[in-house]
Design a protein around this motif. Structure first.
Motif, PDB file in Angstrom:
ATOM      1  N   TYR A  46       0.843  -1.198   0.000  1.00  0.00           N
ATOM      2  CA  TYR A  46       0.000   0.000   0.000  1.00  0.00           C
ATOM      3  C   TYR A  46       0.876   1.244   0.000  1.00  0.00           C
ATOM      4  O   TYR A  46       1.989   1.190   0.513  1.00  0.00           O
ATOM      5  CB  TYR A  46      -0.924  -0.008   1.234  1.00  0.00           C
ATOM      6  CG  TYR A  46      -1.904  -1.152   1.218  1.00  0.00           C
ATOM      7  CD1 TYR A  46      -3.091  -1.051   0.506  1.00  0.00           C
ATOM      8  CD2 TYR A  46      -1.617  -2.347   1.883  1.00  0.00           C
ATOM      9  CE1 TYR A  46      -3.991  -2.114   0.468  1.00  0.00           C
ATOM     10  CE2 TYR A  46      -2.506  -3.405   1.843  1.00  0.00           C
ATOM     11  CZ  TYR A  46      -3.693  -3.281   1.141  1.00  0.00           C
ATOM     12  OH  TYR A  46      -4.578  -4.332   1.094  1.00  0.00           O
ATOM     13  N   SER A  65      -4.621   0.870   3.074  1.00  0.00           N
ATOM     14  CA  SER A  65      -4.470  -0.235   4.019  1.00  0.00           C
ATOM     15  C   SER A  65      -5.528  -1.294   3.737  1.00  0.00           C
ATOM     16  O   SER A  65      -6.472  -1.070   2.967  1.00  0.00           O
ATOM     17  CB  SER A  65      -4.619   0.252   5.471  1.00  0.00           C
ATOM     18  OG  SER A  65      -5.982   0.553   5.757  1.00  0.00           O
ATOM     19  N   HIS A  67      -7.774  -2.087   5.689  1.00  0.00           N
ATOM     20  CA  HIS A  67      -9.044  -1.569   6.202  1.00  0.00           C
ATOM     21  C   HIS A  67      -9.809  -0.806   5.118  1.00  0.00           C
ATOM     22  O   HIS A  67     -11.043  -0.842   5.079  1.00  0.00           O
ATOM     23  CB  HIS A  67      -8.787  -0.675   7.416  1.00  0.00           C
ATOM     24  CG  HIS A  67      -8.096  -1.391   8.532  1.00  0.00           C
ATOM     25  ND1 HIS A  67      -8.767  -2.079   9.510  1.00  0.00           N
ATOM     26  CD2 HIS A  67      -6.774  -1.555   8.792  1.00  0.00           C
ATOM     27  CE1 HIS A  67      -7.905  -2.639  10.338  1.00  0.00           C
ATOM     28  NE2 HIS A  67      -6.693  -2.334   9.927  1.00  0.00           N
ATOM     29  N   ASP A  68      -9.082  -0.149   4.222  1.00  0.00           N
ATOM     30  CA  ASP A  68      -9.741   0.513   3.093  1.00  0.00           C
ATOM     31  C   ASP A  68     -10.299  -0.510   2.101  1.00  0.00           C
ATOM     32  O   ASP A  68     -11.323  -0.269   1.456  1.00  0.00           O
ATOM     33  CB  ASP A  68      -8.756   1.441   2.369  1.00  0.00           C
ATOM     34  CG  ASP A  68      -8.261   2.572   3.262  1.00  0.00           C
ATOM     35  OD1 ASP A  68      -8.979   2.939   4.219  1.00  0.00           O
ATOM     36  OD2 ASP A  68      -7.155   3.082   3.005  1.00  0.00           O
ATOM     37  N   LYS A 158      -4.749   5.024  13.341  1.00  0.00           N
ATOM     38  CA  LYS A 158      -3.896   5.147  12.157  1.00  0.00           C
ATOM     39  C   LYS A 158      -4.597   4.821  10.851  1.00  0.00           C
ATOM     40  O   LYS A 158      -4.209   5.330   9.808  1.00  0.00           O
ATOM     41  CB  LYS A 158      -2.647   4.289  12.317  1.00  0.00           C
ATOM     42  CG  LYS A 158      -2.914   2.793  12.410  1.00  0.00           C
ATOM     43  CD  LYS A 158      -1.608   2.039  12.601  1.00  0.00           C
ATOM     44  CE  LYS A 158      -1.840   0.538  12.731  1.00  0.00           C
ATOM     45  NZ  LYS A 158      -0.575  -0.200  12.921  1.00  0.00           N
ATOM     46  N   THR A 159      -5.618   3.964  10.859  1.00  0.00           N
ATOM     47  CA  THR A 159      -6.276   3.628   9.590  1.00  0.00           C
ATOM     48  C   THR A 159      -7.249   4.703   9.144  1.00  0.00           C
ATOM     49  O   THR A 159      -7.617   4.766   7.971  1.00  0.00           O
ATOM     50  CB  THR A 159      -7.053   2.299   9.703  1.00  0.00           C
ATOM     51  OG1 THR A 159      -8.248   2.498  10.470  1.00  0.00           O
ATOM     52  CG2 THR A 159      -6.201   1.214  10.330  1.00  0.00           C
ATOM     53  N   ARG A 161     -10.327   4.781   9.820  1.00  0.00           N
ATOM     54  CA  ARG A 161     -11.640   4.179   9.578  1.00  0.00           C
ATOM     55  C   ARG A 161     -12.507   4.105  10.835  1.00  0.00           C
ATOM     56  O   ARG A 161     -13.739   4.125  10.738  1.00  0.00           O
ATOM     57  CB  ARG A 161     -11.437   2.778   8.987  1.00  0.00           C
ATOM     58  CG  ARG A 161     -12.724   1.969   8.758  1.00  0.00           C
ATOM     59  CD  ARG A 161     -12.389   0.637   8.117  1.00  0.00           C
ATOM     60  NE  ARG A 161     -13.344  -0.392   8.472  1.00  0.00           N
ATOM     61  CZ  ARG A 161     -14.262  -0.902   7.657  1.00  0.00           C
ATOM     62  NH1 ARG A 161     -14.380  -0.444   6.429  1.00  0.00           N
ATOM     63  NH2 ARG A 161     -15.062  -1.864   8.067  1.00  0.00           N
TER      64      ARG A 161
END
Length: 255
Positions: A46, A65, A67-68, A158-159, A161
């Motif tokens: 990423y 990431s 998570h995305d 950090k993500t 989300r």
């Protein structure tokens, strides 16, 4: 991936909405194998670009990431927030890095308009990248949305989300909070109705819903609400359904 992670996927495989997601991944992802490796195995570097087939063209979405990748699956492939036919006005509370806004723009067509709300500076930078070329079709408000206006602590991890008002985070930032009822009224002064209201802010979703006055609610065709728990809310004229964590309130007057 942990044993718990694989157990989660095994359980998910029994649910119809995940079969729908798999079908859409195979049909709409330009590189379905790469997407599935990222989604199921957590593999891949990423940032990366995920190309999604849309009619005869490809729509690029930048992800930072795993998570995305989850967000792309939820929005584009699992279709957690379907848009009513003929929709033109969408309000997106909790726009993150712009994946949901992009989906709503594509679904509403060239005459659609999306009102997007996102307070995290790092997310805003990524959102603008993902929505490059659509600037005339969305209105971005870089503030949080709440049941009342003011200033508040916003937890950020950090993500990008999972942060939210009043939540703990790797860091906490002070953000301006806009009154949800005032914002909905402001939008309804410009438009006869709101076709879709999406509420996904990781905290206070039910509080936001309860804060919207009944006159404004009657002018909203559809509400999608992500909620970890039961929907303790009743409004005349709305039919309620649920898929996973997503509650849908369908306005029977405006259907």
């Amino acid at each position: 991936m942990s044993l718990r992670h694989w157990k989660t996927h095994a359980t998910a495989a029994l649910q119809g909405r995940h079969w729908r997601a798999l079908f859409n991944i195979l049909r709409k992802a330009r590189q379905p194998g790469d997407f599935l490796r990222r989604y199921l195995q957590g593999k891949g570097e990423y940032p990366a670009t995920i190309d999604i087939r849309r009619d005869s063209s490809l729509v690029p979405v930048t992800v930072w990431s795993w998570h995305d990748v989850l967000t792309i699956n939820e929005i584009f492939f699992r279709v957690d927030y379907p848009v009513p036919t003929g929709s033109k006005v969408v309000v997106d509370l909790g726009s993150n890095i712009g994946i949901s806004v992009l989906y709503f723009l594509l679904e509403t067509g060239p005459d659609g308009l999306v009102y997007a709300y996102e307070p995290v500076p790092e997310n805003l930078e990524k959102l603008r990248l993902n929505l490059r070329g659509y600037e005339g079709r969305f209105r971005l408000t870089p503030h949080a949305i709440g049941p009342a206006g003011g200033k508040a602590s916003f937890g950020v991890e950090k993500t990008g989300r999972y942060g939210g008002l009043g939540l703990p985070g790797e860091k906490n930032i002070e953000v301006d909070v806009l009154d949800v009822n005032a914002e909905i009224r402001r939008i309804l002064k410009r438009h006869e109705r709101i076709d879709l209201l999406k509420i996904d802010i990781e905290s206070l979703e039910l509080d936001l819903l309860r804060a919207i006055d009944r006159d404004s609610l009657r002018k909203i065709r559809r509400i999608h609400l992500e909620l970890n728990g039961e929907l303790d809310f009743a409004a005349d004229g709305f039919a309620v359904s649920r898929r996973g964590l997503i509650y849908t309130l369908k306005n029977t007057w405006l259907s």
